[in-house]
Design a protein around this motif. Structure first.
Motif, mmCIF file in Angstrom:
data_model
loop_
_atom_site.group_PDB
_atom_site.id
_atom_site.type_symbol
_atom_site.label_atom_id
_atom_site.label_comp_id
_atom_site.label_asym_id
_atom_site.label_seq_id
_atom_site.Cartn_x
_atom_site.Cartn_y
_atom_site.Cartn_z
ATOM 1 N N UNK A 215 1.005 6.650 -9.352
ATOM 2 C CA UNK A 215 2.181 5.542 -8.786
ATOM 3 C C UNK A 215 1.141 4.314 -8.613
ATOM 4 N N UNK A 216 1.865 3.111 -8.795
ATOM 5 C CA UNK A 216 1.083 1.948 -8.484
ATOM 6 C C UNK A 216 1.963 1.116 -7.338
ATOM 7 N N UNK A 217 1.006 0.939 -6.485
ATOM 8 C CA UNK A 217 1.554 0.163 -5.212
ATOM 9 C C UNK A 217 1.207 -1.234 -5.186
ATOM 10 N N UNK A 218 1.906 -2.105 -5.454
ATOM 11 C CA UNK A 218 1.331 -3.665 -5.259
ATOM 12 C C UNK A 218 1.925 -4.212 -4.080
ATOM 13 N N UNK A 219 0.786 -4.301 -3.471
ATOM 14 C CA UNK A 219 1.126 -4.800 -1.793
ATOM 15 C C UNK A 219 0.693 -6.328 -1.685
ATOM 16 N N UNK A 220 1.129 -7.028 -0.616
ATOM 17 C CA UNK A 220 0.853 -8.452 -0.144
ATOM 18 C C UNK A 220 -0.726 -8.214 0.366
ATOM 19 N N UNK A 221 -1.759 -8.995 0.091
ATOM 20 C CA UNK A 221 -3.148 -8.828 0.473
ATOM 21 C C UNK A 221 -3.426 -8.985 2.180
ATOM 22 N N UNK A 222 -2.621 -9.877 2.558
ATOM 23 C CA UNK A 222 -2.656 -10.004 4.071
ATOM 24 C C UNK A 222 -1.527 -9.251 4.913
ATOM 25 N N UNK A 223 -0.209 -9.200 4.429
ATOM 26 C CA UNK A 223 0.911 -8.271 5.151
ATOM 27 C C UNK A 223 1.355 -7.314 4.139
ATOM 28 N N UNK A 224 0.602 -6.227 3.893
ATOM 29 C CA UNK A 224 0.912 -5.205 3.113
ATOM 30 C C UNK A 224 2.087 -4.455 3.675
ATOM 31 N N UNK A 225 3.144 -4.274 2.831
ATOM 32 C CA UNK A 225 4.245 -3.587 2.886
ATOM 33 C C UNK A 225 4.069 -2.015 3.460
ATOM 34 N N UNK A 226 4.523 -1.890 4.627
ATOM 35 C CA UNK A 226 4.475 -0.557 5.212
ATOM 36 C C UNK A 226 5.174 0.601 4.605
ATOM 37 N N UNK A 227 6.360 0.125 3.908
ATOM 38 C CA UNK A 227 7.238 1.276 3.160
ATOM 39 C C UNK A 227 6.557 1.812 1.894
ATOM 40 N N UNK A 228 5.603 0.862 1.180
ATOM 41 C CA UNK A 228 4.625 1.378 0.122
ATOM 42 C C UNK A 228 3.431 2.097 0.635
ATOM 43 N N UNK A 229 3.121 1.613 1.915
ATOM 44 C CA UNK A 229 1.788 2.343 2.345
ATOM 45 C C UNK A 229 1.962 3.580 2.685
ATOM 46 N N UNK A 230 3.086 3.883 3.388
ATOM 47 C CA UNK A 230 3.812 5.335 3.684
ATOM 48 C C UNK A 230 3.993 6.224 2.479
ATOM 49 N N UNK A 231 4.178 5.519 1.555
ATOM 50 C CA UNK A 231 4.433 6.385 0.064
ATOM 51 C C UNK A 231 3.118 6.730 -0.215
ATOM 52 N N UNK A 232 1.885 5.947 -0.123
ATOM 53 C CA UNK A 232 0.450 6.271 -0.612
ATOM 54 C C UNK A 232 -0.010 7.258 0.346
#
Length: 207
Positions: free
Chosen positions: A3-20
């Motif tokens: 899976x590929x999670x593209x997140x904002x470098x300074x304000x990463x999206x919690x929803x995507x990090x929770x999936x990770x």
């Protein structure tokens, strides 16, 4: 397929990090950005995941793995730290430093160095990784992402996915990393010993 999670470098999206984080808890190995380069990470207490991470990296059980911690208090729970060591650690965390310390009983023996019973620990200064650690709720076991047979760490998230998509669970893309290794300090002797000069400045440690 990773899976590929593209997140904002300074304000990463919690929803995507929770999936990770869910992938880590299921025994997956992830490629994540750090304040030195991309790294492979997995759950500390999952032997199958640790073995998989070593295979992907192409290293044996003598290779020093590193624990990524949220803060100094978490680091101190995985290592035996005296007052002098604590003062030095406090001056350099978070930051691009790896410290070799005597592992505490909290560290499974299979992930500490087999002959010395030591462990590398660091508190990274990277927003996305700090958020991932916070959501995970405990330290992660890590190794620099260097492809087998190569010497330089990988730094392009899409290239990492293309090369390892069949063997890792996911890639967190927060942009390029500094691509300079951490400074490694061995604190197991009577005096701090420089093992590798990297991105972390020695002056910050008073050395």
């Amino acid at each position: 397929m990773a899976q590929y999670f593209e997140v904002h470098p300074h304000n990463p999206q919690p929803r995507l990090l929770k999936q990770a984080v869910a992938l880590l808890q299921q025994g997956g190995v992830l490629a994540v950005p750090t304040d030195s380069s991309y790294a492979l990470v997995c759950h500390l207490d999952d032997k199958t995941a640790v073995d998989a991470m070593r295979r992907i990296r192409g290293v044996d059980d003598k290779h020093h793995l590193t624990l990524l911690c949220r803060d100094l208090s978490e680091l101190a729970s995985y290592a035996r730290v005296d007052n002098a060591q604590y003062r030095l650690l406090k001056s350099a965390t978070p930051g691009p430093y790896t410290f070799i310390l005597e592992a505490s009983k909290e560290v499974p023996r299979r992930v500490s160095h087999p002959s010395r019973k030591t462990i590398g620990l660091r508190v990274p200064e990277h927003t996305t990784l700090q958020e991932l650690l916070a959501l995970h709720g405990s330290a992660l076991l890590a190794t620099t992402l260097i492809a087998p047979g190569e010497t330089d760490p990988m730094n392009d998230a899409s290239e990492i996915r293309n090369r390892f998509e069949k063997v890792i669970a996911g890639v967190i893309d927060a942009g390029a990393c500094p691509l300079e290794p951490t400074t490694v300090i061995d604190l197991t002797g009577p005096e701090p010993q420089l093992i590798r000069q990297g991105r972390g400045e020695l002056a910050r440690l008073g050395l």
